[in-house]
Design a protein around this motif. Structure first.
Motif, PDB file in Angstrom:
ATOM      1  N   GLU A 194     107.875  35.690  64.303  1.00 31.97           N
ATOM      2  CA  GLU A 194     108.776  36.342  65.257  1.00 31.97           C
ATOM      3  C   GLU A 194     108.097  37.540  65.919  1.00 31.97           C
ATOM      4  OE1 GLU A 194     111.129  34.156  62.257  1.00 31.97           O
ATOM      5  OE2 GLU A 194     109.596  35.688  62.074  1.00 31.97           O
ATOM      6  N   ALA A 195     107.008  38.008  65.330  1.00 30.55           N
ATOM      7  CA  ALA A 195     106.267  39.137  65.898  1.00 30.55           C
ATOM      8  C   ALA A 195     105.714  38.802  67.284  1.00 30.55           C
ATOM      9  CB  ALA A 195     105.133  39.543  64.963  1.00 30.55           C
ATOM     10  N   VAL A 196     105.480  37.526  67.569  1.00 33.49           N
ATOM     11  CA  VAL A 196     104.973  37.144  68.892  1.00 33.49           C
ATOM     12  C   VAL A 196     106.009  37.505  69.951  1.00 33.49           C
ATOM     13  CG1 VAL A 196     104.142  35.255  70.330  1.00 33.49           C
ATOM     14  CG2 VAL A 196     103.511  35.345  67.914  1.00 33.49           C
ATOM     15  N   GLY A 197     107.278  37.226  69.688  1.00 35.22           N
ATOM     16  CA  GLY A 197     108.344  37.607  70.612  1.00 35.22           C
ATOM     17  C   GLY A 197     108.460  39.114  70.748  1.00 35.22           C
ATOM     18  N   GLU A 198     108.306  39.824  69.641  1.00 30.98           N
ATOM     19  CA  GLU A 198     108.329  41.289  69.682  1.00 30.98           C
ATOM     20  C   GLU A 198     107.174  41.811  70.547  1.00 30.98           C
ATOM     21  OE1 GLU A 198     108.634  43.095  65.763  1.00 30.98           O
ATOM     22  OE2 GLU A 198     109.829  41.376  65.089  1.00 30.98           O
TER      23      GLU A 198
END
Length: 159
Positions: free
Chosen positions: A30-34
């Motif tokens: 989910e860090a990619v979206g962040e």
């Protein structure tokens, strides 16, 4: 904030940095979206929103590579003060550098991009295609790991 990165970035005059922003990213996909949201906000603040699509694609690939290849198999330690992945955006008058720092000492390896239907393996090909250059360097000093960066040339204001 920038001192460790200066030791591993392309040869640019660090004193001429106009803007810099950084964010720590957790060890989960989910860090990619962040990272994308952080990039959007930062580029909008710097009035570079017109470059978002290319920069965002490159940031997504660099962060994904760091998460996929640079995290320890057992995950980061709970008592570790440094985040496993950190995104840095730095703007000079005529260029923007996106840099992703991770703890791995292994350099990224660009694969041949002859199979465009493959599910993975094209990340660094895309980074090279959408940026004006990319590279990586091991970190020097107290930080462990490496930084992978991509450079974007910017049009001068009014051009």
């Amino acid at each position: 904030m920038l001192e460790p990165l200066r030791q591993g970035l392309p040869p640019l005059d660090p004193a001429a940095v106009d803007n810099a922003a950084s964010c720590a990213l957790p060890a989960r996909y989910e860090a990619v979206g962040e990272a994308r949201r952080f990039t959007r906000r930062t580029l909008d603040q710097w009035e570079l929103g017109d470059r978002f699509e290319d920069v965002c694609l490159v940031v997504s690939e660099l962060v994904t590579n760091a998460l996929r290849h640079a995290l320890p198999a057992d995950g980061p330690g709970a008592d570790d003060p440094e985040p496993p992945v950190r995104l840095h955006l730095m703007r000079w008058t005529d260029r923007l550098v996106c840099a992703v720092r991770d703890r791995s000492h292994e350099g990224p390896v660009a694969r041949e991009a002859d199979d465009f239907s493959a599910e993975s393996g094209r990340g660094l090909f895309l980074v090279g295609s959408f940026s004006d250059g990319w590279g990586w360097h091991p970190l020097a000093g107290p930080l462990e790991g490496k930084v992978v960066w991509a450079l974007f040339r910017l049009r001068p204001p009014g051009a």
